[in-house]
Every structure is written in C-alpha cells, then in structure tokens.
Design a protein around this motif. Structure first.
Motif, mmCIF file in Angstrom:
data_model
loop_
_atom_site.group_PDB
_atom_site.id
_atom_site.type_symbol
_atom_site.label_atom_id
_atom_site.label_comp_id
_atom_site.label_asym_id
_atom_site.label_seq_id
_atom_site.Cartn_x
_atom_site.Cartn_y
_atom_site.Cartn_z
ATOM 1 N N VAL A 25 0.843 -1.201 0.000
ATOM 2 C CA VAL A 25 0.000 0.000 0.000
ATOM 3 C C VAL A 25 0.873 1.244 0.000
ATOM 4 C CG1 VAL A 25 -1.654 1.334 1.365
ATOM 5 C CG2 VAL A 25 -1.989 -1.128 1.057
ATOM 6 N N ASP A 26 1.912 1.248 0.861
ATOM 7 C CA ASP A 26 2.797 2.406 0.972
ATOM 8 C C ASP A 26 3.441 2.729 -0.376
ATOM 9 O OD1 ASP A 26 4.626 4.145 2.983
ATOM 10 O OD2 ASP A 26 5.858 3.281 1.393
ATOM 11 N N CYS A 27 4.077 1.758 -0.974
ATOM 12 C CA CYS A 27 4.789 1.992 -2.233
ATOM 13 C C CYS A 27 3.846 2.025 -3.428
ATOM 14 C CB CYS A 27 5.855 0.926 -2.428
ATOM 15 S SG CYS A 27 7.144 1.014 -1.162
ATOM 16 N N GLY A 28 2.708 1.361 -3.315
ATOM 17 C CA GLY A 28 1.742 1.343 -4.402
ATOM 18 C C GLY A 28 1.179 2.712 -4.729
ATOM 19 N N LEU A 29 1.170 3.607 -3.750
ATOM 20 C CA LEU A 29 0.688 4.972 -4.018
ATOM 21 C C LEU A 29 1.499 5.652 -5.112
ATOM 22 C CD1 LEU A 29 -0.176 6.436 -0.505
ATOM 23 C CD2 LEU A 29 -1.734 5.889 -2.351
ATOM 24 N N ALA A 30 2.797 5.373 -5.165
ATOM 25 C CA ALA A 30 3.649 5.992 -6.185
ATOM 26 C C ALA A 30 3.288 5.505 -7.583
ATOM 27 C CB ALA A 30 5.117 5.713 -5.898
ATOM 28 N N LEU A 31 2.810 4.271 -7.681
ATOM 29 C CA LEU A 31 2.449 3.738 -9.000
ATOM 30 C C LEU A 31 1.221 4.424 -9.577
ATOM 31 C CD1 LEU A 31 3.012 -0.066 -8.310
ATOM 32 C CD2 LEU A 31 4.533 1.526 -9.505
ATOM 33 N N PHE A 32 0.353 4.927 -8.689
ATOM 34 C CA PHE A 32 -0.887 5.557 -9.149
ATOM 35 C C PHE A 32 -0.837 7.081 -9.081
ATOM 36 C CE2 PHE A 32 -2.033 1.334 -7.562
ATOM 37 C CZ PHE A 32 -2.511 0.805 -8.749
ATOM 38 N N ASP A 33 0.306 7.620 -8.663
ATOM 39 C CA ASP A 33 0.487 9.076 -8.597
ATOM 40 C C ASP A 33 0.875 9.561 -9.990
ATOM 41 O OD1 ASP A 33 1.099 11.703 -8.022
ATOM 42 O OD2 ASP A 33 2.391 11.240 -6.324
ATOM 43 N N THR A 34 0.037 10.394 -10.583
ATOM 44 C CA THR A 34 0.272 10.842 -11.955
ATOM 45 C C THR A 34 1.098 12.123 -12.045
ATOM 46 O OG1 THR A 34 -1.829 12.046 -11.947
ATOM 47 C CG2 THR A 34 -1.843 9.769 -12.783
ATOM 48 N N SER A 35 1.545 12.651 -10.920
ATOM 49 C CA SER A 35 2.332 13.887 -10.952
ATOM 50 C C SER A 35 3.729 13.610 -11.510
ATOM 51 C CB SER A 35 2.436 14.486 -9.549
ATOM 52 O OG SER A 35 3.202 13.651 -8.707
ATOM 53 N N ARG A 36 4.449 14.662 -11.780
ATOM 54 C CA ARG A 36 5.810 14.557 -12.328
ATOM 55 C C ARG A 36 6.723 13.783 -11.386
ATOM 56 N NH1 ARG A 36 10.037 13.732 -14.840
ATOM 57 N NH2 ARG A 36 11.664 15.237 -15.015
ATOM 58 N N ASN A 37 6.608 14.015 -10.099
ATOM 59 C CA ASN A 37 7.399 13.321 -9.086
ATOM 60 C C ASN A 37 6.464 12.492 -8.214
ATOM 61 O OD1 ASN A 37 9.063 15.889 -9.726
ATOM 62 N ND2 ASN A 37 10.496 14.480 -8.775
ATOM 63 N N PRO A 38 6.233 11.226 -8.577
ATOM 64 C CA PRO A 38 5.309 10.402 -7.790
ATOM 65 C C PRO A 38 5.836 10.181 -6.370
ATOM 66 C CG PRO A 38 6.445 9.076 -9.439
ATOM 67 C CD PRO A 38 6.829 10.491 -9.682
ATOM 68 N N GLN A 39 4.915 10.189 -5.424
ATOM 69 C CA GLN A 39 5.284 10.034 -4.026
ATOM 70 C C GLN A 39 4.608 8.816 -3.415
ATOM 71 O OE1 GLN A 39 4.208 14.176 -2.793
ATOM 72 N NE2 GLN A 39 6.069 13.914 -1.587
ATOM 73 N N THR A 40 5.362 8.103 -2.588
ATOM 74 C CA THR A 40 4.806 7.017 -1.795
ATOM 75 C C THR A 40 4.148 7.617 -0.562
ATOM 76 O OG1 THR A 40 6.867 6.805 -0.587
ATOM 77 C CG2 THR A 40 6.607 5.413 -2.543
ATOM 78 N N PHE A 41 3.496 6.770 0.240
ATOM 79 C CA PHE A 41 2.888 7.267 1.473
ATOM 80 C C PHE A 41 3.951 7.822 2.410
ATOM 81 C CE2 PHE A 41 1.660 6.647 5.900
ATOM 82 C CZ PHE A 41 0.559 7.475 5.947
ATOM 83 N N HIS A 42 5.080 7.122 2.553
ATOM 84 C CA HIS A 42 6.115 7.617 3.476
ATOM 85 C C HIS A 42 6.740 8.918 2.978
ATOM 86 C CE1 HIS A 42 8.476 4.852 0.873
ATOM 87 N NE2 HIS A 42 9.473 5.686 1.085
#
Length: 177
Positions: free
Chosen positions: A127-144
C-alpha cells in the motif's frame, strides 16, 4: 503571476531504481540485525535502530543519500527548502518505512517455515509503495514520502551501480559472441 508560485520540477527517479536502492539498504540492515539478534522483540529493536541509523542519520549527514540511494544515484530532499530534510522529517518518513519493511521481512521468513498466511505482512509495504504507481504527478510520491513531506529526486552524485552492471552485462554478452 509570480515565478515563486510555480513548483520546481525535479529529475524523476524510475521506480525500479528506488526499489533497488531500498533493497540494498534493506539487505544491509537485515544482515546486521540477523547477526546480532536471532528472533523476537530484540531483533525488531535492533532492526529499527540500524534502519534509522542508515536511513535517517546517515542521510542527514550525507546530502540526502543512504548507501542504496548513493549506489543508484538519487537522494531525498525537502521540497519546501530544496535541501536535505531535517531529522524530524526523515524520522517520520523512515519510521513508517522501517516498520513496513520489517513486516515484509517477517513475511519472507514465514514462507521459509511454510506459513503462507504470513504474506499478509506484505500489505503495508504494498500500500505504501503502491501509491507511487498511481500518482500521476511529475514526481510520484509514496505514502512515506507524503508523510515525511519529502521527494526523491535523481542526482549526479553517486556510484551509478545500475549503469555499471548494465555495462558489465553488455561486455559479457559481447565476449560470449
């Protein structure tokens, strides 16, 4: 419109490089904690102590780079000040990540003992790292990253391990022909 209202763009780091750096740091911490404490609560505290040392204190003193991030040419920054985050931001960020990766290592050790249900320990890191896969911004961010208010950006300062490995593989392929 003022130019200071436009957020800067940072060099993007591919997900696989972030994962490789995390794996490098995890291997170092896991190995050290395994040598000092075999099992139980003591191992958890030793793991977290080494994790925070490598991923907070070393990063704060080493321009935003842990050993893994240095090996794969990226670093952590505080985007508000465009510099290495402080100890509080790094501690928040790596406290979350440290617990997630420790649980993931428990999940792996559970597979060795034949307990497949222990794979549930992989849910937090997924879940933490999966957020970066669905972040469409230029610099995707994980939960942490979001929790610590940090970005991971590419840098020229590092060992470029991925490039060196690719060159070695290419050379070996060429020599085999």
């Amino acid at each position: 419109m003022s130019s200071d209202l436009v957020p800067p763009t940072y060099p993007k780091v591919p997900t696989w490089r972030r994962s490789a750096a995390l794996g490098t740091d995890l291997f170092i911490v896991w190995l050290l904690s395994s040598l000092l404490a075999y099992n139980g609560l003591l191992r958890f505290f030793v793991f977290i102590l080494f994790w925070l040392t490598l991923r907070v204190f070393l990063v704060a003193k080493n321009q935003g780079q842990s050993l893994g991030r240095w090996a794969f040419d990226h670093k952590v920054i505080d985007p508000r000040y465009n510099k290495t985050p402080g100890l509080l931001e790094l501690s928040r960020r790596e406290g979350v990540m440290g617990i997630c990766v420790y649980l993931a290592t428990l999940g792996l050790s559970g597979l060795v003992s034949g307990n497949a249900g222990i794979l549930l320990f992989w849910i937090p890191i997924s879940v933490d790292c999966g957020l970066a896969l669905f972040d469409t911004s230029r610099n995707p961010q994980t939960f942490h990253d979001r929790f610590g208010r940090t970005f991971v950006i590419g840098t020229q300062r590092g060992y470029s391990l991925d490039i060196k490995i690719r060159n070695w593989v290419d050379k070996m392929k060429k020599d085999m022909k």
